[in-house]
Motif scaffolding. Structure first.
Motif, PDB file in Angstrom:
ATOM      1  N   LEU A 141       0.824  -1.213   0.000  1.00  0.00           N
ATOM      2  CA  LEU A 141       0.000   0.000   0.000  1.00  0.00           C
ATOM      3  C   LEU A 141       0.862   1.269   0.000  1.00  0.00           C
ATOM      4  N   ASP A 142       1.937   1.289   0.774  1.00  0.00           N
ATOM      5  CA  ASP A 142       2.780   2.492   0.848  1.00  0.00           C
ATOM      6  C   ASP A 142       3.357   2.853  -0.519  1.00  0.00           C
ATOM      7  N   ARG A 150     -10.657  -0.347   5.929  1.00  0.00           N
ATOM      8  CA  ARG A 150     -10.697   0.808   6.837  1.00  0.00           C
ATOM      9  C   ARG A 150      -9.268   1.257   7.186  1.00  0.00           C
ATOM     10  N   ASP A 151      -8.411   0.298   7.502  1.00  0.00           N
ATOM     11  CA  ASP A 151      -7.021   0.637   7.827  1.00  0.00           C
ATOM     12  C   ASP A 151      -6.329   1.283   6.626  1.00  0.00           C
ATOM     13  N   ALA A 152      -6.622   0.772   5.426  1.00  0.00           N
ATOM     14  CA  ALA A 152      -6.015   1.324   4.207  1.00  0.00           C
ATOM     15  C   ALA A 152      -6.507   2.746   3.963  1.00  0.00           C
ATOM     16  N   ALA A 153      -7.789   2.998   4.230  1.00  0.00           N
ATOM     17  CA  ALA A 153      -8.355   4.339   4.036  1.00  0.00           C
ATOM     18  C   ALA A 153      -7.683   5.332   4.985  1.00  0.00           C
ATOM     19  N   LEU A 154      -7.462   4.917   6.228  1.00  0.00           N
ATOM     20  CA  LEU A 154      -6.805   5.803   7.198  1.00  0.00           C
ATOM     21  C   LEU A 154      -5.362   6.077   6.781  1.00  0.00           C
ATOM     22  N   ALA A 155      -4.673   5.046   6.293  1.00  0.00           N
ATOM     23  CA  ALA A 155      -3.277   5.207   5.849  1.00  0.00           C
ATOM     24  C   ALA A 155      -3.220   6.150   4.645  1.00  0.00           C
TER      25      ALA A 155
END
Ligand SMILES: O=C(O)CCC(=O)c1ccccc1C(=O)O
Ligand SMILES: [Mg+2]
Length: 329
Positions: free
Chosen positions: A224-225, A248-253
């Motif tokens: 993702l990064d 959800r975690d990906a959206a926050l990141a």
């Protein structure tokens, strides 16, 4: 318990990667919670691998073991993690949106999705979407010549005030993408989804100048990064990412990295589609999401508790995801 389903699309959806004409998957139930796995080869594991992982999860002694059985099978993990979140939210009498985020919105904006078609049919579909209240329309490109696609986009832009997006599903070469971005900038197109192949992450760097670069397929084969380092926008499909919790975690990141998250389905059935609405509601001020896919299906596993109304979807307020699956699904 596992129940298999297969749903026809109302009309086949032609894309740069072939035509989607039906969606098959599984409902997974445990402890009063219901999840859905609707694998889409190319994006997730195969239907066979998904079914095998779910059978292992079904036989597991507890939730942790059930989830562990789905590692490496994103659609299966989506089903099991969602069933668990649904069971927990129902037990606490809260919505899935409230289980996923602190202060979820009551509704989310959504885009209309227009498949590959000729110029006239494209314009008509975009106009129909506007008449129905959508402000943002995503047009599938990349299945015909670039000249033809640019003509479609130009005609759609001339005919309507819609905010336009395009989704090339990785079909363009670097040269074609350069030409497309230059032309689409003049039309005020918001972004192009996956202009280049998912493998060519670095080719996307510097492409967007006026038109945003949204990456979608790239999230399935890159960290993702690395995706966030080159994208203006990232398309998050909970089914491909292994669950609404991971999405959800990906959206926050993404937000943290200054990249706009957009939540979409893989044309999922009511359970996964509605869960994605709950997820999107937890991302503050989210831009229009690709969640208006219910009408693409000719049939479904449940009545739709979250229909599109004037370009928005209201989050159901029943506990859990709020989808009551019909007995004969
Ligand atoms: O984003 C949308 O508007 C609808 C979802 C969509 O386009 C889609 C649906 C199934 C598989 C791939 C894609 C895609 O975004 O490429
Ligand atoms: Mg896409």
């Amino acid at each position: 318990m596992i129940r298999a389903f297969s749903l026809a699309l109302d009309a086949p959806l032609p894309t740069a990667n072939g035509t989607i004409d039906h969606r098959s998957g599984f409902l997974f139930e445990r402890d009063g919670g219901v999840g859905e796995a609707t694998p889409l080869p190319g994006w997730t594991e195969s239907r066979e691998d998904c079914g095998a992982a779910l059978r292992e999860a079904d036989a597991a002694d507890d939730w942790d073991a059930a989830l562990a059985a789905c590692e490496g099978s994103p659609a299966a993990r989506h089903a099991v993690s969602l069933a668990r979140l649904d069971a927990e939210s129902r037990a606490r009498g809260i919505t899935l949106a409230a289980r996923l985020a602190d202060d979820p919105a009551g509704s989310v904006p959504v885009n209309a999705t227009v498949g590959d078609a000729g110029v006239e049919a494209t314009v008509e579909a975009v106009e129909n979407a506007l008449d129905a209240g959508f402000e943002t329309v995503k047009v599938k490109v990349g299945a015909r010549s670039l000249a033809d696609d640019l003509e479609r986009m130009r005609a759609a832009s001339d005919a309507t005030d819609a905010t336009l997006r395009a989704d090339a599903n990785g079909a363009w070469s670097r040269e074609q993408a350069r030409e497309a971005f230059d032309a689409l900038a003049g039309l005020g197109v918001e972004y192009v989804e996956q202009p280049l192949a998912a493998d060519d992450l670095t080719g996307h760097r510097g492409l967007g100048d006026g038109v945003g670069v949204a990456l979608d397929e790239a999230t399935t084969n890159h960290a993702l990064d690395d995706v966030l380092a080159v994208a203006d926008c990232v398309v998050l499909k909970p089914m491909a990412l292994g669950g609404v919790d991971r999405a959800r975690d990906a959206a926050l990141a993404a937000r943290e990295a200054g990249v706009e998250p957009v939540v979409t389905t893989t044309i999922d059935a009511a359970v996964a589609r509605t869960a994605a609405v709950h997820l999107a509601a937890g991302v503050p001020e989210i831009s229009a999401c690709g969640l208006a896919t219910a009408d693409l299906l000719a049939e479904d596993v449940a009545d739709d508790p979250a229909p599109v109304e004037s370009g928005r979807i209201r989050v159901p307020d029943a506990p859990g995801h709020g989808v009551e699956v019909s007995v004969d699904a």
